[in-house]
Motif scaffolding. Structure first.
Motif, PDB file in Angstrom:
ATOM      1  N   ALA A 172       0.708  -1.050  -0.083  1.00  0.00           N
ATOM      2  CA  ALA A 172       0.038  -0.137   0.182  1.00  0.00           C
ATOM      3  C   ALA A 172       0.846   1.158  -0.081  1.00  0.00           C
ATOM      4  O   ALA A 172       0.517   2.212  -0.686  1.00  0.00           O
ATOM      5  N   GLY A 173       1.895   1.381   0.992  1.00  0.00           N
ATOM      6  CA  GLY A 173       2.773   2.314   0.937  1.00  0.00           C
ATOM      7  C   GLY A 173       3.556   2.648  -0.496  1.00  0.00           C
ATOM      8  O   GLY A 173       3.641   3.827  -0.868  1.00  0.00           O
ATOM      9  N   ARG A 174       3.803   1.541  -1.231  1.00  0.00           N
ATOM     10  CA  ARG A 174       4.569   1.690  -2.413  1.00  0.00           C
ATOM     11  C   ARG A 174       3.607   2.528  -3.529  1.00  0.00           C
ATOM     12  O   ARG A 174       4.188   3.038  -4.369  1.00  0.00           O
ATOM     13  N   SER A 207      -4.600   7.257   1.729  1.00  0.00           N
ATOM     14  CA  SER A 207      -4.622   5.994   2.400  1.00  0.00           C
ATOM     15  C   SER A 207      -5.819   6.130   3.553  1.00  0.00           C
ATOM     16  O   SER A 207      -5.984   7.269   4.055  1.00  0.00           O
ATOM     17  N   GLY A 208      -6.422   5.127   3.638  1.00  0.00           N
ATOM     18  CA  GLY A 208      -7.626   5.101   4.810  1.00  0.00           C
ATOM     19  C   GLY A 208      -7.414   3.746   5.522  1.00  0.00           C
ATOM     20  O   GLY A 208      -6.755   2.923   5.110  1.00  0.00           O
ATOM     21  N   PHE A 209      -7.810   4.003   7.013  1.00  0.00           N
ATOM     22  CA  PHE A 209      -7.565   2.914   8.020  1.00  0.00           C
ATOM     23  C   PHE A 209      -9.045   2.499   8.677  1.00  0.00           C
ATOM     24  O   PHE A 209      -9.487   3.602   9.172  1.00  0.00           O
ATOM     25  N   PHE A 210      -9.188   1.340   8.309  1.00  0.00           N
ATOM     26  CA  PHE A 210     -10.702   0.890   8.961  1.00  0.00           C
ATOM     27  C   PHE A 210     -10.423   0.318  10.091  1.00  0.00           C
ATOM     28  O   PHE A 210      -9.644  -0.767   9.983  1.00  0.00           O
ATOM     29  N   LEU A 211     -11.231   0.101  11.229  1.00  0.00           N
ATOM     30  CA  LEU A 211     -11.027  -0.716  12.220  1.00  0.00           C
ATOM     31  C   LEU A 211     -12.679  -0.808  12.846  1.00  0.00           C
ATOM     32  O   LEU A 211     -13.247   0.177  13.141  1.00  0.00           O
ATOM     33  N   GLY A 239       1.860  10.348   2.404  1.00  0.00           N
ATOM     34  CA  GLY A 239       2.791  10.692   3.063  1.00  0.00           C
ATOM     35  C   GLY A 239       2.498  10.784   4.262  1.00  0.00           C
ATOM     36  O   GLY A 239       3.409  10.329   5.460  1.00  0.00           O
ATOM     37  N   ASN A 240       1.531  11.477   4.858  1.00  0.00           N
ATOM     38  CA  ASN A 240       1.164  11.957   6.042  1.00  0.00           C
ATOM     39  C   ASN A 240       0.760  10.552   6.949  1.00  0.00           C
ATOM     40  O   ASN A 240       0.826  10.500   7.873  1.00  0.00           O
ATOM     41  N   PHE A 241      -0.071   9.720   6.014  1.00  0.00           N
ATOM     42  CA  PHE A 241      -0.695   8.461   6.700  1.00  0.00           C
ATOM     43  C   PHE A 241       0.359   7.586   7.207  1.00  0.00           C
ATOM     44  O   PHE A 241       0.341   7.049   8.173  1.00  0.00           O
ATOM     45  N   MET A 282       8.990   5.951   9.646  1.00  0.00           N
ATOM     46  CA  MET A 282       8.179   5.086  10.659  1.00  0.00           C
ATOM     47  C   MET A 282       8.445   5.856  12.056  1.00  0.00           C
ATOM     48  O   MET A 282       9.558   6.523  12.155  1.00  0.00           O
ATOM     49  N   ILE A 283       7.550   5.217  12.864  1.00  0.00           N
ATOM     50  CA  ILE A 283       7.662   6.147  14.286  1.00  0.00           C
ATOM     51  C   ILE A 283       8.888   5.566  15.155  1.00  0.00           C
ATOM     52  O   ILE A 283       9.474   6.383  15.630  1.00  0.00           O
ATOM     53  N   GLU A 284       8.594   4.254  15.291  1.00  0.00           N
ATOM     54  CA  GLU A 284       9.722   3.891  16.491  1.00  0.00           C
ATOM     55  C   GLU A 284      10.069   2.405  15.765  1.00  0.00           C
ATOM     56  O   GLU A 284       9.433   1.947  14.903  1.00  0.00           O
TER      57      GLU A 284
END
Lengths: 258, 319
Positions: A217-219, A224-228, A239-241, B1-3
């Motif tokens: 996904a990053g590539r 991007s969205g994140f579901f939970l 970039g931010n995500f 990445m964060i950590e």
């Protein structure tokens, strides 16, 4: 997401207050997001979080599910697709879909791609031949199959079958491509071919991909969205995500702590 | 990445080649292993014995029928009408073979579209809850005794008085009755065949903007072809051996039919012929009944192989 930010984009798909129920289960909880034209957007989340269900609301594939109920709006090109005057057939012509399992029909390679043309009443043979060739070329499959177009689609390898499904999906000239974990069952080589295809495809299509592979996904993604648990936790530019997630749960997921 | 990712803390990583054997002991039960091998052999023995007991009648019937009937098996037997006294003492069984073709064609014309249609309804179009009852009803229909079908067929198709179609004792009345026996079988097999097709086929077609009917006839029916053919085959094999439904709707004709309804509309039938000949107090007719049963078996075998061939060819060249 701020309202003024929204105006900068040319919005292709706008989802407003979408709720989806199956029986007593509340599968999608008040989802609000939008997809920019000619972008690649990935929806991430653990299994069973509702991301596939969400994808299927975008081309009304849930229509046939008994006991399913939906509230809210999905606006594509300025029209609510759950409105009364919407023609589902035309809607689905405009939205190609690629599934997790390569699912070519039990037909020849040629007929698989021609299927989308035939069901929409195109009978002109030359047009069909030309279009099938073109789509197979787009999907990067033509050179591999040009000598065996009449062979059954099942004679192809898994990765080739998936590219055939992509060729089939773009044959009806859609403007949106939905992909439900298109590389989940493929080997790394086939996966990388398909990921490359996706990045070139955004010139012509708005692409929405469901995935649970964070690296992939990053590539490829612009957004991007994140579901939970049926909630959209976060939606942002890639970039931010991936680098500066605002929500702790997103951070946990992309650092693989779920 | 964060950590950085944390490694699991309580298990120290060991290098390849370090450590010895797994110290935990697996409690091996020698007695159980001996017993499970014995049960395995017992199950195989049971399967072989069951096959022999189950298969014996078939081989015995074929052997006996050949032993007695083979003297009458020649080209004349299948190409001439029965003559002599009692009728059948001379000549062959052409009337029954022609009659079976009539009955099968009429029954198939009725039952194949109805059976496939209702099978598709059950698997693709109907609602879950009502389908449950419809399937139950369908299975119930398969269980209806054939003599009941015969009586219903008589009152609906054959009887000359009261409401009904007044077709007389004829191939049309008999064929339609047999057709209704075939419908639930074809329905069941079609429904099962369609349910075995991966849902992704139909979803793929629908997602491209196909209507349900387009998806059905261009993808589903082709993929389910094998199962549907099996249903048709089972149906035909079932009705070809039926006598009870024909007793009340067609009975028997020693000559050729002159039509499909009314007087002269009745046809001969192999199963009926065997039934009638075996009741006659004449040795020669008994032998001819045995010979006719060989012909019936050959007929079924030919049908089976024929439908398999069609199935193979459609799979090979149409898909």
């Amino acid at each position: 997401m701020a309202e003024e930010k929204k105006k900068d984009y040319e919005i292709k798909v706008d989802v407003k207050n979408l709720n989806f129920y199956y029986g007593k289960q509340h599968l999608l909880k008040n989802v609000n997001l939008f997809f920019k034209k000619n972008s690649v957007c990935t929806l991430l989340g653990p299994s069973g979080c509702g991301k596939s269900t969400f994808l299927r609301t975008l081309n009304r594939m849930n229509d046939y599910t008994e006991g399913a109920r939906l509230t809210g709006e999905v606006i594509i090109d300025g029209q609510n697709i759950y409105g009364k005057s919407v023609d589902v057939v035309e809607l689905r012509r405009n939205i190609g879909m690629v599934f997790q399992n390569p699912n070519p029909f039990p037909k020849s390679i040629f007929e698989n791609v021609a299927f989308g043309l035939r069901i929409h009443g195109i009978k002109n043979k030359e047009f069909i031949v030309e279009r099938v060739e073109k789509c197979l070329k787009y999907a990067g499959l033509y050179d591999e199959v040009k000598d065996k177009l009449a062979k059954p689609a099942f004679s192809l390898s898994g990765g080739q079958q998936q590219r055939l499904c992509i060729a089939r999906a773009i044959a009806t000239n859609p403007s949106i491509l939905l992909m439900d974990e298109p590389t989940a069952y493929l080997d790394p080589v086939s996966t990388s071919i398909i990921l490359d295809l996706i990045t070139t495809f955004k010139k012509y299509y708005t692409i929405i991909i469901v995935s649970h592979n964070i690296q992939q996904a990053g590539r490829i993604s612009d957004y991007s969205g994140f579901f939970l648990d049926g909630e959209l936790i976060e939606f942002d530019e890639a970039g931010n995500f991936f680098l500066r997630p605002k929500d702790k749960r997103t951070e946990n997921f992309i650092t693989s702590r779920y | 990445m964060i950590e950085e990712k944390k490694t699991v803390p309580d298990k120290p990583a060991s290098k390849a080649g370090e450590g010895g054997e797994n110290p935990e002991v697996f409690p091996v039960n020698r007695g159980y292993i001996r017993r499970k091998k014995f049960y395995n052999n017992l199950a195989i023995c049971f399967a072989v014995i069951a096959f022999i007991i189950g298969g014996f009648p078939v081989f015995h019937i074929i052997y006996k029928a050949f032993e007695v009937g083979s003297a009458y098996l020649n080209w004349n037997f299948v190409s001439t009408l029965p003559t002599g006294f009692p009728i059948g003492a001379r000549g062959g069984i052409l009337n029954a073979i022609v009659g079976d073709v009539y009955l099968i064609v009429i029954a198939s014309v009725l039952s194949i579209p109805l059976g496939i249609g209702s099978g598709l309804y059950l698997s693709l179009f109907g609602r879950k809850r009502s389908n449950y009852f419809l399937k139950l009803l369908n299975e119930l229909m398969i269980g209806i005794p054939s003599v009941v079908w015969g009586i219903v067929g008589f009152f609906v198709f054959s009887t000359a008085t009261g409401p009904g179609f007044h077709l007389g004792f004829s191939s049309l009345a008999g064929g339609l009755t047999l057709g209704f026996i075939m419908v639930p079988i074809i329905t069941l097999l079609t429904e099962q065949a369609v349910n075995q097709i991966p849902a992704s086929y139909i979803e793929g077609a629908l997602a491209m903007g196909a209507t349900k009917w387009q998806a059905t006839h261009s993808v589903i029916i082709k993929a389910a072809m094998g199962g549907i053919f099996t249903g048709i085959l089972l149906g035909v094999m079932n009705i070809i051996g039926q006598t009870a439904p024909l007793l009340f709707t067609n009975y028997y004709n020693t000559g050729m039919p002159t039509g499909v309804t009314g007087p002269g509309g009745a046809v001969g039938d192999l199963a009926m012929l065997i039934f009638i000949y075996i009741h006659e107090p004449s040795k020669i007719l008994h032998y001819k009944a045995e010979a006719a049963s060989i012909v019936l078996l050959a007929f079924i075998l030919a049908l089976d192989l024929g439908l398999r061939l069609i199935n193979y060819l459609t799979k090979r060249f149409l898909l």
